[in-house]
Scaffold this motif. Structure first.
Motif, short mmCIF file in Angstrom:
data_model
loop_
_atom_site.label_atom_id
_atom_site.label_comp_id
_atom_site.label_asym_id
_atom_site.label_seq_id
_atom_site.Cartn_x
_atom_site.Cartn_y
_atom_site.Cartn_z
N GLY A 155 -47.36 6.31 -37.26
CA GLY A 155 -47.15 5.94 -35.87
C GLY A 155 -47.30 7.08 -34.89
N PRO A 156 -46.56 8.20 -35.08
CA PRO A 156 -46.70 9.31 -34.13
C PRO A 156 -48.10 9.90 -34.09
CG PRO A 156 -44.71 9.54 -35.44
CD PRO A 156 -45.50 8.42 -36.06
N ALA A 157 -48.77 9.98 -35.24
CA ALA A 157 -50.13 10.55 -35.27
C ALA A 157 -51.10 9.67 -34.49
CB ALA A 157 -50.59 10.72 -36.71
N ILE A 158 -51.07 8.36 -34.75
CA ILE A 158 -51.93 7.42 -34.03
C ILE A 158 -51.61 7.45 -32.54
CG2 ILE A 158 -52.47 4.97 -33.69
CD1 ILE A 158 -52.07 4.60 -36.70
N GLY A 159 -50.30 7.41 -32.23
CA GLY A 159 -49.89 7.43 -30.83
C GLY A 159 -50.33 8.68 -30.11
N GLY A 160 -50.21 9.83 -30.77
CA GLY A 160 -50.60 11.08 -30.13
C GLY A 160 -52.08 11.17 -29.86
N VAL A 161 -52.90 10.76 -30.82
CA VAL A 161 -54.35 10.84 -30.67
C VAL A 161 -54.84 9.90 -29.56
CG1 VAL A 161 -56.56 10.35 -31.79
CG2 VAL A 161 -54.79 11.62 -33.02
N ILE A 162 -54.38 8.66 -29.59
CA ILE A 162 -54.83 7.68 -28.58
C ILE A 162 -54.35 8.10 -27.20
CG2 ILE A 162 -54.55 5.29 -27.77
CD1 ILE A 162 -54.52 4.41 -30.68
N ALA A 163 -53.10 8.54 -27.09
CA ALA A 163 -52.56 8.92 -25.78
C ALA A 163 -53.29 10.14 -25.22
CB ALA A 163 -51.07 9.22 -25.89
N HIS A 164 -53.64 11.09 -26.08
CA HIS A 164 -54.28 12.32 -25.60
C HIS A 164 -55.75 12.11 -25.24
CE1 HIS A 164 -54.90 16.61 -25.10
NE2 HIS A 164 -55.92 16.57 -25.96
N TYR A 165 -56.47 11.36 -26.09
CA TYR A 165 -57.92 11.25 -25.89
C TYR A 165 -58.33 9.99 -25.11
CZ TYR A 165 -58.34 15.11 -29.17
OH TYR A 165 -58.24 16.34 -29.78
N ILE A 166 -57.46 8.99 -25.05
CA ILE A 166 -57.79 7.79 -24.26
C ILE A 166 -56.74 7.63 -23.17
CG2 ILE A 166 -58.35 5.32 -24.35
CD1 ILE A 166 -58.93 5.64 -27.34
N HIS A 167 -55.68 6.90 -23.46
CA HIS A 167 -54.55 6.77 -22.52
C HIS A 167 -53.41 6.07 -23.26
CE1 HIS A 167 -52.25 5.34 -18.92
NE2 HIS A 167 -52.62 6.53 -18.48
N TRP A 168 -52.18 6.46 -22.94
CA TRP A 168 -51.02 5.90 -23.65
C TRP A 168 -50.91 4.38 -23.50
CZ3 TRP A 168 -47.76 3.19 -20.59
CH2 TRP A 168 -47.69 3.51 -19.24
N SER A 169 -51.44 3.81 -22.41
CA SER A 169 -51.30 2.37 -22.18
C SER A 169 -51.97 1.54 -23.27
CB SER A 169 -51.87 1.98 -20.81
OG SER A 169 -53.25 2.29 -20.74
N TYR A 170 -53.00 2.10 -23.92
CA TYR A 170 -53.71 1.35 -24.96
C TYR A 170 -52.86 1.19 -26.23
CZ TYR A 170 -57.97 1.40 -22.22
OH TYR A 170 -58.89 1.18 -21.22
N LEU A 171 -51.82 1.99 -26.34
CA LEU A 171 -50.90 1.84 -27.47
C LEU A 171 -50.17 0.50 -27.41
CD1 LEU A 171 -49.35 5.43 -27.44
CD2 LEU A 171 -51.12 4.56 -28.98
N LEU A 172 -50.02 -0.02 -26.21
CA LEU A 172 -49.32 -1.30 -26.02
C LEU A 172 -50.09 -2.46 -26.63
CD1 LEU A 172 -48.31 -0.66 -22.32
CD2 LEU A 172 -46.69 -0.86 -24.23
N LEU A 173 -51.39 -2.28 -26.83
CA LEU A 173 -52.22 -3.37 -27.36
C LEU A 173 -52.22 -3.44 -28.89
CD1 LEU A 173 -55.37 -3.23 -25.04
CD2 LEU A 173 -53.55 -4.95 -25.05
N ILE A 174 -51.70 -2.42 -29.55
CA ILE A 174 -51.74 -2.39 -31.01
C ILE A 174 -51.08 -3.62 -31.65
CG2 ILE A 174 -50.83 -1.17 -33.04
CD1 ILE A 174 -51.48 1.45 -31.65
#
Length: 458
Positions: A155-174
């Motif tokens: 979870g933290p690894a996926i969250g960190g990569v997506i938030a840093h390189y795309i945007h944290w809001s896309y984590l809400l769609l998982i």
């Protein structure tokens, strides 16, 4: 006969596959946004006390919902409730993503997500018990447990990569990915008849209001919120003593070891959750790490270590006893917090090892607390008692995040207390780590004392 058996086995395997998907994503949803809290704080220009509600809102409805789904499953049927939870979880994800630029909508989306995701831990194990043959249940539970641990780990690894390189809001769609299970579960799960029964809605409402106002107090520290919370909880206690089928059985309150195990376990789990929610802020402020590095480099090894420590803890409980494992777990956590407090300005990679031992100690502690609580219950109390432990654990995690966010915001601990040479930006985090160590040691001492007293009476 063989054809019938093979079709039945195929059906059981298909059900298990989709249950694994649900279990993995439910835990992933808990962990994935934690590493992005500092980014969300920057985007909205808000203090941690407010931003931590992104996780607290999820855990609040998740904990209450877990208890609710378990109570309703006999009356409304597992299939209907599980499908309802999946759809609500996906709906909340979409609301949160679409409205992520408006903080109240983001929090609303997390509330809805939690209320839907709560169906997964509450019902998945029941589905396994009903659909998977006895000879295969051990493997099924083990597989689901492994995927839950994996979800916590990645979870933290996926969250960190997506938030840093795309945007944290896309984590809400998982969590929307769980929607793919709906057509298959509709086909595979049997339709169940509804059963009549009473449901303690008044008890649920009183308890929920008390919890919400206590959470608000931990965020703003307004005494009025605390007073409302206390009065509501007193009304709740009075209500469950009179209700015919109360939401929580008041008879459990007479079991001192059970009560202390649940409360002290909750305090330990809440402290660990507070630590996890604090780390991203600390790594940003003290070591200036980016979100991807925090998720992958700092948090990922620790969260993955749960798999190994969970197995070791289970073996040690059987061989050495629950108190032995609890003591090791507390020692690992407390020493890790103290080392981090005194060496907070040292190499940031020290926190990677700290995370490993904190999660290892937490895994030991969870195993020991579950064993202590279960052993304190009579056979007829086991279901209600263990459900209450699960509910308290989830709720404590949300409370720990809320309280930590409040302490990070009011800067009450933002002063030099320890005789160490650190930058001013590190005072707050060093003192919080010291507080975390003290909290779990006190919990351990209380549990130890009550455990020995109960054994003398036996």
């Amino acid at each position: 006969m063989n054809t019938s058996y093979s079709q039945s086995a195929l059906r059981h395997n298909q059900i298990l596959i989709w249950l694994c998907v649900l279990s993995f994503f439910s835990v992933l949803n808990e962990m994935v946004l934690n590493v992005s809290l500092p980014d969300i704080a920057n985007d909205f220009n808000k203090m941690p006390a407010s931003v931590n509600w992104v996780n607290t809102a999820f855990m609040l409805t998740f904990s209450i919902g877990t208890a609710l789904y378990g109570k309703l499953s006999d009356q409304l049927g597992i299939k209907n409730l599980l499908l309802f939870g999946i759809i609500v979880n996906g709906f909340g994800s979409i609301i949160g993503f679409v409205g992520h630029s408006f903080f109240p909508i983001l929090i609303l989306g997390r509330f809805i997500q939690g209320s839907g995701a709560a169906a997964f831990p509450a019902l998945v194990m029941v589905v396994v018990a009903r659909y998977v043959p006895k000879e295969n249940r051990g493997k099924a539970f083990g597989l689901i447990g492994s995927l839950v641990a994996m979800g916590e780990g990645v979870g933290p690894a996926i969250g960190g990569v997506i938030a840093h390189y795309i945007h944290w809001s896309y984590l809400l769609l998982i969590p929307v990915a769980t929607m793919i299970t709906v057509p298959f579960l509709i086909k595979l799960l049997k339709k169940e008849e509804r059963r009549r029964g009473r449901f303690d809605m008044a008890g649920i409402l009183l308890m929920s209001v008390g919890i919400v106002f206590f959470m608000l107090f931990t965020t703003s520290f307004h005494i009025s919120f605390l007073l409302i919370s206390i009065l509501t909880f007193l009304s709740f206690v009075k209500h469950i003593r009179r209700a015919q089928e109360p939401f929580i059985d008041p008879a459990l309150g007479k079991n001192v070891l059970f009560v202390v195990g649940v409360l002290c376990g909750g305090l330990i789990f809440g402290t660990a959750a507070g630590f996890v929610s604090m780390v991203p802020y600390m790594m940003k402020d003290v070591h200036h790490f980016n979100t991807a590095a925090i998720g992958s480099g700092i948090m990922f090894p620790g969260t993955m270590s749960v798999i190994m420590f969970g197995y070791i803890g289970g073996v040690l409980v059987d061989r050495k006893g629950s108190l032995y494992v609890l003591t090791i777990g507390i020692a690992l956590m407390a020493s890790s917090f103290l080392i981090a407090a005194f060496f907070i300005n040292a190499t940031p990679w020290l926190m990677t090892f700290i995370f490993v031992f904190v999660f290892g100690g937490l895994s030991f502690t969870k195993t020991a607390i579950s064993t202590i609580v279960s052993s304190s219950l009579k056979e007829k109390e086991a279901g209600a008692g263990m459900s209450l432990l699960s509910f308290t654990s989830f709720l404590s995690e949300g409370t720990g995040m809320a309280i930590t966010g409040g302490l990070l915001s009011i800067r009450l601990l933002d002063r030099r207390l320890l005789p160490i040479d650190v930058d001013h930006s590190a005072y707050l985090y060093s003192n919080l780590l010291l507080l975390f160590a003290g909290m779990i040691v006190i919990s351990w001492l209380v549990t130890l004392n009550v455990y020995h007293r109960s054994r003398r009476h036996d």
